[in-house]
Design an enzyme around this catalytic site. Structure first.
Site, PDB file in Angstrom:
ATOM      1  NE  ARG A 124      -4.037  -2.059   1.971  1.00 29.46           N
ATOM      2  CZ  ARG A 124      -3.961  -3.129   2.764  1.00 29.46           C
ATOM      3  NH1 ARG A 124      -3.040  -3.203   3.701  1.00 29.46           N
ATOM      4  NH2 ARG A 124      -4.811  -4.103   2.609  1.00 29.46           N
ATOM      5  CE  LYS A 146      -0.758  13.706 -14.597  1.00 31.31           C
ATOM      6  NZ  LYS A 146      -1.039  14.170 -15.974  1.00 31.31           N
ATOM      7  CD  GLU A 188       6.333  15.866 -22.376  1.00 25.71           C
ATOM      8  OE1 GLU A 188       5.754  16.922 -22.046  1.00 25.71           O
ATOM      9  OE2 GLU A 188       5.733  14.761 -22.475  1.00 25.71           O
ATOM     10  CE  LYS A 224       5.097  17.359 -14.092  1.00 29.22           C
ATOM     11  NZ  LYS A 224       5.326  16.132 -14.844  1.00 29.22           N
ATOM     12  CD  GLU A 234      -4.106  15.738 -15.390  1.00 23.67           C
ATOM     13  OE1 GLU A 234      -2.911  15.449 -15.351  1.00 23.67           O
ATOM     14  OE2 GLU A 234      -4.922  15.235 -16.173  1.00 23.67           O
ATOM     15  NE  ARG A 238       0.399  16.872 -12.722  1.00 23.26           N
ATOM     16  CZ  ARG A 238       1.079  16.058 -11.925  1.00 23.26           C
ATOM     17  NH1 ARG A 238       0.801  16.026 -10.637  1.00 23.26           N
ATOM     18  NH2 ARG A 238       2.029  15.274 -12.395  1.00 23.26           N
ATOM     19  CG  ASN A 242      -2.569  16.373 -19.754  1.00 24.27           C
ATOM     20  OD1 ASN A 242      -1.566  15.734 -19.461  1.00 24.27           O
ATOM     21  ND2 ASN A 242      -3.654  16.391 -18.992  1.00 24.27           N
ATOM     22  CG  HIS A 245       0.523  15.014 -23.410  1.00 27.12           C
ATOM     23  ND1 HIS A 245       1.282  16.147 -23.620  1.00 27.12           N
ATOM     24  CD2 HIS A 245       1.321  14.152 -22.708  1.00 27.12           C
ATOM     25  CE1 HIS A 245       2.480  15.975 -23.061  1.00 27.12           C
ATOM     26  NE2 HIS A 245       2.527  14.782 -22.511  1.00 27.12           N
ATOM     27  CG  HIS A 249      -1.531  10.192 -24.514  1.00 28.37           C
ATOM     28  ND1 HIS A 249      -2.129  10.358 -23.288  1.00 28.37           N
ATOM     29  CD2 HIS A 249      -0.206  10.359 -24.291  1.00 28.37           C
ATOM     30  CE1 HIS A 249      -1.199  10.604 -22.365  1.00 28.37           C
ATOM     31  NE2 HIS A 249      -0.028  10.619 -22.964  1.00 28.37           N
ATOM     32  CG  HIS A 261       5.338  10.471 -24.250  1.00 21.97           C
ATOM     33  ND1 HIS A 261       3.964  10.437 -24.302  1.00 21.97           N
ATOM     34  CD2 HIS A 261       5.655  11.524 -23.452  1.00 21.97           C
ATOM     35  CE1 HIS A 261       3.471  11.413 -23.557  1.00 21.97           C
ATOM     36  NE2 HIS A 261       4.471  12.097 -23.041  1.00 21.97           N
TER      37      HIS A 261
HETATM   38  N1  GLY Z   1       3.202  14.975 -17.714  1.00 19.85           N
HETATM   39  C1  GLY Z   1       2.125  15.794 -17.290  1.00 19.85           C
HETATM   40  C2  GLY Z   1       1.950  15.823 -15.824  1.00 19.85           C
HETATM   41  O1  GLY Z   1       2.803  15.391 -15.078  1.00 19.85           O
HETATM   42  O2  GLY Z   1       0.933  16.302 -15.367  1.00 19.85           O
END
Ligand code: GLY
Length: 356
Positions: A124, A146, A188, A224, A234, A238, A242, A245, A249, A261
């Site tokens: 956990r 993330k 990025e 960031k 998010e 946040r 994206n 993305h 994606h 990516h």
């Molecule tokens: N890669 C986008 C984020 O970490 O929110």
């Protein structure tokens, strides 16, 4: 200045630091021992990174008094799945790691996401540290907590928010990156420039970023960190991260993850910039400037996948909420906004963004 060590705090309870500079992998042991105390640590890494850095990291940890075990999985996005995750978890259990022990994610974005997820769910949750070795992991994925694996239905569909205890970003690793892997991370960083930092974008436009990659990484991480501090899970701001993305994606998925990516995000960024201009959302001409910048950094500016296939793939992504999808729309270099659209409007947006 280029040899300096930079430290950026991420204040997201419990706080942690991102340390950026040369030679940090050789100092993994003393730096983590000061932070965590001596304990058992499992280094999780992939088959491309292990031959380069695993011995260095293991020796440094052992010299500092850690008991080290390590697991190597095959490199590539194809490994980022439940089967590899299961192998990593069984490995941690077979090594009898306890809640007071720790995981180190040594590698690029796939390793960081997956090892972080293993740490998030093992017993956990145990502590983990990120040791990014690619530009992409350094500027983006190692920071912010993330963690995830891909499912057959799409990318990063199973995961958890789980912040690392520390990020040690050794800029010497960047010198060993093949150009296309370096370019992946540049995508990025260009994204960060388009989001919030016109002068960072300009570094990529004129190709001077390699003069001091540590400074570029620090600017991306500082931006960031601020976003993550304000919106860790998010729920709002946040989502801006994206940018590129949604289509990115979709391109990854349509290619069976053959397109990496960063390259997919670059193409996705070019598509949404073109769409923004075509649909009158942009406040200034941005599409050609963004495409030229991406091309200058060895990145694609479009895709051959048809709009219909991209829209279908995008709609299985997490960014969909019921009947709506939230797109990140560039308005100017350094300014983007979230735009919520009915899912039926995604296809015309993508069509507007594909090169004629
Ligand atoms: N890669 C986008 C984020 O970490 O929110």
């Amino acid at each position: 200045m280029s040899d300096s060590i930079r430290t950026i705090p991420v204040r997201v309870g419990p706080d942690y630091e991102v340390t950026i500079g040369p030679g940090l992998l050789r100092e993994t042991g003393p730096r983590l021992s000061a932070l965590l105390g001596r304990r058992r640590i499992a280094v999780l890494t992939d088959s491309a990174v292990a031959p380069l850095y695993l011995d260095t990291v293991t020796a440094s940890l052992e010299d500092a008094g850690f008991a080290v075990c390590s697991r190597v999985f095959p490199a590539g996005e194809g490994s980022k799945n439940l089967s590899t995750l299961s192998d990593l978890l069984e490995f941690l259990a077979s090594e009898h790691l306890t809640r007071t022990d720790c995981v180190a994610a040594l590698g690029g974005g796939v390793t960081g996401d997956m090892a972080g997820f293993a740490a998030a769910v093992y017993l956990r949750g145990i502590r983990y540290v990120q040791l990014p070795t690619t530009l992409l992991a350094a500027v983006d994925s190692s920071v912010g907590g993330k963690t995830a694996v891909d499912l057959a239905a799409g990318k990063n569909l199973a995961g958890a928010f789980c912040q690392p205890a520390a990020v040690l970003c050794d800029t010497d690793c960047l010198t060993s990156l093949p150009p296309h892997v370096f370019a992946d991370g540049a995508a990025e960083a260009v994204k960060t420039g388009v989001l919030a930092d016109p002068s960072l974008f300009a570094l990529f436009e004129d190709g001077t970023l390699t003069a001091d990659p540590g400074a570029v990484i620090a600017r991306c991480v500082a931006y960031k960190a601020g976003v993550v501090e304000r919106d860790e899970k998010e729920q709002g701001e946040r989502r801006l991260l994206n940018l590129g993305h949604t289509v990115g994606h979709a391109i990854e998925k349509c290619s069976g993850y053959a397109i990496p990516h960063g390259h997919a995000v670059a193409a996705g960024l070019a598509v949404i910039a073109r769409a923004s201009e075509q649909l009158g959302w942009a406040e200034e001409p941005i599409a050609e400037r963004i495409a030229a910048c991406l091309a200058k950094n060895g990145l694609p500016t479009g895709t051959d996948f048809p709009a219909e296939a991209l829209a279908e793939a995008a709609l299985s992504d997490k960014k969909r909420a019921g009947g709506d999808i939230t797109l990140v729309v560039p308005r100017a270099i350094g300014r983007c906004e979230l735009k919520k659209l009915p899912v039926a409007e995604l296809l015309p947006v993508i069509r507007a963004g594909l090169e004629a």
